[in-house]
Structures are given as structure tokens and as C-alpha cells.
Scaffold this motif. Structure first.
Motif, PDB file in Angstrom:
ATOM      1  N   PHE A  81       0.778  -1.028   0.119  1.00 35.57           N
ATOM      2  CA  PHE A  81       0.151   0.006   0.075  1.00 35.57           C
ATOM      3  C   PHE A  81       0.936   1.288   0.106  1.00 35.57           C
ATOM      4  O   PHE A  81       2.082   1.164   0.728  1.00 35.57           O
ATOM      5  N   THR A  82       0.512   2.243  -0.895  1.00 40.19           N
ATOM      6  CA  THR A  82       1.207   3.509  -0.828  1.00 40.19           C
ATOM      7  C   THR A  82       0.641   4.467   0.116  1.00 40.19           C
ATOM      8  O   THR A  82       0.986   5.823  -0.102  1.00 40.19           O
ATOM      9  N   ASN A  83      -0.439   4.179   0.834  1.00 43.84           N
ATOM     10  CA  ASN A  83      -1.162   5.262   1.627  1.00 43.84           C
ATOM     11  C   ASN A  83      -1.757   4.604   2.757  1.00 43.84           C
ATOM     12  O   ASN A  83      -1.946   3.293   2.648  1.00 43.84           O
ATOM     13  N   ASN A  84      -2.296   5.246   3.823  1.00 45.89           N
ATOM     14  CA  ASN A  84      -2.960   4.590   4.779  1.00 45.89           C
ATOM     15  C   ASN A  84      -4.341   5.389   4.980  1.00 45.89           C
ATOM     16  O   ASN A  84      -5.080   5.392   6.008  1.00 45.89           O
ATOM     17  N   TRP A  85      -5.208   5.864   3.812  1.00 49.22           N
ATOM     18  CA  TRP A  85      -6.165   6.318   3.689  1.00 49.22           C
ATOM     19  C   TRP A  85      -7.596   5.611   4.528  1.00 49.22           C
ATOM     20  O   TRP A  85      -8.045   6.047   5.221  1.00 49.22           O
ATOM     21  N   PHE A  86      -7.499   4.339   4.305  1.00 51.69           N
ATOM     22  CA  PHE A  86      -8.350   3.532   4.575  1.00 51.69           C
ATOM     23  C   PHE A  86      -8.191   3.351   6.267  1.00 51.69           C
ATOM     24  O   PHE A  86      -9.249   3.314   7.006  1.00 51.69           O
ATOM     25  N   ASP A  87      -7.181   3.013   6.883  1.00 52.23           N
ATOM     26  CA  ASP A  87      -6.622   2.801   8.175  1.00 52.23           C
ATOM     27  C   ASP A  87      -7.396   3.943   8.770  1.00 52.23           C
ATOM     28  O   ASP A  87      -7.732   4.234  10.196  1.00 52.23           O
ATOM     29  N   THR A  88      -6.852   5.178   8.327  1.00 55.78           N
ATOM     30  CA  THR A  88      -7.172   6.574   9.047  1.00 55.78           C
ATOM     31  C   THR A  88      -8.528   7.014   9.077  1.00 55.78           C
ATOM     32  O   THR A  88      -9.191   7.204  10.028  1.00 55.78           O
ATOM     33  N   VAL A  89      -9.440   6.712   8.198  1.00 57.23           N
ATOM     34  CA  VAL A  89     -10.699   7.258   7.972  1.00 57.23           C
ATOM     35  C   VAL A  89     -11.671   6.245   8.179  1.00 57.23           C
ATOM     36  O   VAL A  89     -12.858   6.533   9.016  1.00 57.23           O
ATOM     37  N   ALA A  90     -11.567   5.035   7.883  1.00 58.37           N
ATOM     38  CA  ALA A  90     -12.723   3.913   8.168  1.00 58.37           C
ATOM     39  C   ALA A  90     -12.636   3.013   9.003  1.00 58.37           C
ATOM     40  O   ALA A  90     -13.249   2.336   9.679  1.00 58.37           O
ATOM     41  N   LYS A  91     -11.227   2.349   9.296  1.00 63.09           N
ATOM     42  CA  LYS A  91     -11.114   1.117   9.879  1.00 63.09           C
ATOM     43  C   LYS A  91     -11.621   1.026  11.273  1.00 63.09           C
ATOM     44  O   LYS A  91     -12.376   0.075  11.438  1.00 63.09           O
ATOM     45  N   GLY A  92     -11.409   2.133  12.128  1.00 64.13           N
ATOM     46  CA  GLY A  92     -12.031   2.048  13.391  1.00 64.13           C
ATOM     47  C   GLY A  92     -13.525   1.915  13.639  1.00 64.13           C
ATOM     48  O   GLY A  92     -14.103   0.959  14.429  1.00 64.13           O
ATOM     49  N   LEU A  93     -14.317   2.468  12.558  1.00 64.08           N
ATOM     50  CA  LEU A  93     -15.658   2.473  12.442  1.00 64.08           C
ATOM     51  C   LEU A  93     -16.094   1.032  12.059  1.00 64.08           C
ATOM     52  O   LEU A  93     -17.047   0.523  12.351  1.00 64.08           O
ATOM     53  N   TRP A  94     -15.323   0.661  10.734  1.00 63.48           N
ATOM     54  CA  TRP A  94     -15.702  -0.664  10.210  1.00 63.48           C
ATOM     55  C   TRP A  94     -15.583  -1.721  11.496  1.00 63.48           C
ATOM     56  O   TRP A  94     -16.103  -2.753  11.064  1.00 63.48           O
ATOM     57  N   ASP A  95     -14.683  -1.740  12.331  1.00 62.36           N
ATOM     58  CA  ASP A  95     -14.579  -2.924  13.128  1.00 62.36           C
ATOM     59  C   ASP A  95     -15.856  -2.907  13.931  1.00 62.36           C
ATOM     60  O   ASP A  95     -16.245  -4.134  14.087  1.00 62.36           O
ATOM     61  N   GLN A  96     -16.560  -2.000  14.149  1.00 63.27           N
ATOM     62  CA  GLN A  96     -17.716  -2.106  14.765  1.00 63.27           C
ATOM     63  C   GLN A  96     -18.892  -2.293  13.970  1.00 63.27           C
ATOM     64  O   GLN A  96     -19.647  -3.397  14.369  1.00 63.27           O
ATOM     65  N   PHE A  97     -18.828  -1.881  12.863  1.00 66.05           N
ATOM     66  CA  PHE A  97     -19.968  -2.507  11.824  1.00 66.05           C
ATOM     67  C   PHE A  97     -19.879  -3.684  11.255  1.00 66.05           C
ATOM     68  O   PHE A  97     -20.970  -4.475  11.346  1.00 66.05           O
ATOM     69  N   MET A  98     -18.602  -4.146  11.328  1.00 69.24           N
ATOM     70  CA  MET A  98     -18.499  -5.637  10.590  1.00 69.24           C
ATOM     71  C   MET A  98     -18.900  -6.655  11.602  1.00 69.24           C
ATOM     72  O   MET A  98     -19.595  -7.573  11.416  1.00 69.24           O
ATOM     73  N   ALA A  99     -18.700  -6.241  12.724  1.00 64.70           N
ATOM     74  CA  ALA A  99     -19.202  -7.037  14.202  1.00 64.70           C
ATOM     75  C   ALA A  99     -20.415  -7.192  14.227  1.00 64.70           C
ATOM     76  O   ALA A  99     -20.979  -8.130  14.433  1.00 64.70           O
ATOM     77  N   ARG A 100     -21.227  -6.019  13.914  1.00 61.56           N
ATOM     78  CA  ARG A 100     -22.656  -6.044  13.980  1.00 61.56           C
ATOM     79  C   ARG A 100     -23.333  -6.487  12.832  1.00 61.56           C
ATOM     80  O   ARG A 100     -24.433  -7.413  13.227  1.00 61.56           O
TER      81      ARG A 100
END
Length: 221
Positions: A17-36
Motif C-alpha cells: 500500500f502507498t497510503n493509509n487512507w483506509f486505516d485513517t478514515v474507516a477502519k475503526g468504525l468498520w471494526d464495529q460495523f462488521m461485528a454488528r
């Protein structure tokens, strides 16, 4: 865009990967959404290097089989062209996508089916509808073109492909292109997303989440 010398390569997974866009913007919230919501059939509009695709596979496949459809032209948007990103740069992005997704799916043999649709999103989405996939997907991620007309088309067609009870996520809700003349409402996602949500207000719920991304749950066709 970073060149090949700027690649961040995880020694454990060999993701590139050449950037961390996903980790910065989405990952924290997606951890909750995917579990739900634990989606099994996923449609991604705009895949770039595959960061979100790999996350979905690595997070969900250990628990249940995943079918992931990825749509991208790998041509870049108008903002990429304005920044001088070349066709060769985008070809390298596409190559990294295939490398990364292959690595991810390979770690979950038999549990991750990845279907790549290379082309413009409106054509690919219309083809999926024609193939009988209305209401097929549990989760739709809209992260393709930032042009308002394109985002609206992705929203309308993606919503048809989403099952009742499923979630559609819009990336870059507050993104805008910095132009010499200021912000152009036709060259950012928000007006299109707002129009889609307002016109379908009886068919969806807006979920509570930080507003750089906007999430809605489908209540009815």
C-alpha cells in the motif's frame, strides 16, 4: 502518488500500500460495523490498491465465507489527472490491487470469492442488475468517482443491488476538490449523496457515524 520506492510492505502479509487512507478514515468504525452486521456478500465501487477489500476479507472470512465484488476502471478520476497521475501510475495501482487481494484471499483458501469488474461503475452495476442481482448484497461501499453525477448513479444503482436490511456506505462525504475558483458542487460527493438520501428518505435510515463517511441502512425497495 507515491512511487514504487515508497511502498509500505507488511512483512507478515506482503501487502503493498502507498497510503493509509483506509486505516485513517474507516477502519475503526468498520471494526464495529462488521461485528454488528457481518456481511457475506459485498459490493465495492472503487477499489484502488485493495486496502478496504483486504480488510473485508481478513476480517470476515475467518468467520464465514465471503463473496466480494470489486468495481474499478483503474483510470483515476479528474482530480488524479489534475495532479499529473499518469496511466502508468494507475497501471501500477491496479497491479498492487491484484497482488494485495490475491495475498488476502490466499490466506483464507476456499472462504473468499473475489470477482473483479474492470470498467466504469454505471456499466458494471447495470450489468449486475441485468444478471439478476437486485437485492443480492449485504453491504455496498461507494468509493469511486467523486463527481456528483457519478456518485448519484453509483448510489441509485448500488441501492437496487443492496438487500433490505443491508448497509450502504459512502466514502468522502465531506471531500471537496481544491480548485483555483473554489469549490465546485458538481465535483464533490456530498450534493449527490444528500439528494439520494432525501429522495429515498422513506426507504432508509441514516446510521450514526462520523460524517467523513455516511452510512445508511435499507428499509425497503
Amino acid at each position: 502518488m507515491a512511487n514504487s520506492g515508497d511502498l509500505s510492505i507488511d512483512s507478515m502479509t506482503l501487502y503493498q500500500f502507498t497510503n493509509n487512507w483506509f486505516d485513517t478514515v474507516a477502519k475503526g468504525l468498520w471494526d464495529q460495523f462488521m461485528a454488528r452486521y457481518a456481511p457475506a456478500r459485498i459490493l465495492e465501487i472503487g477499489s484502488y490498491e485493495g486496502a478496504s477489500a483486504c480488510y473485508l476479507i481478513d476480517t470476515l472470512a475467518p468467520h464465514h465465507p465471503v463473496e466480494l465484488h470489486c468495481i474499478d476502471s483503474w483510470e483515476g478520476g479528474l482530480e488524479h489527472q489534475a495532479e499529473g497521475v499518469s496511466p502508468a501510475d494507475m497501471a501500477a495501482v491496479e497491479s498492487r490491487f491484484h497482488h494485495n487481494v490475491t495475498q488476502s484471499a490466499g490466506q483464507h483458501a476456499g472462504r473468499a470469492k473475489v470477482v473483479v469488474h474492470k470498467g466504469y461503475s454505471d456499466e458494471c452495476l447495470a450489468r449486475l442488475i441485468a444478471e439478476g442481482k437486485k437485492g443480492y448484497f449485504d453491504f455496498v461501499y461507494v468509493d469511486g468517482s467523486h463527481q456528483a453525477a457519478d456518485v448519484l448513479a453509483d448510489a441509485v444503482l448500488g441501492f437496487k443491488l443492496l438487500k433490505v436490511g443491508g448497509v450502504i456506505a459512502f466514502d468522502d462525504y465531506l471531500w471537496s476538490e481544491q480548485l483555483p475558483t473554489g469549490k465546485d458542487p458538481l465535483r464533490c460527493p456530498k450534493p449527490a449523496i444528500d439528494a439520494f438520501v432525501n429522495l429515498n428518505c422513506r426507504k432508509l435510515d441514516v446510521l450514526s457515524a462520523p460524517l467523513y463517511q455516511l452510512y445508511v441502512r435499507k428499509l425497503a425497495d
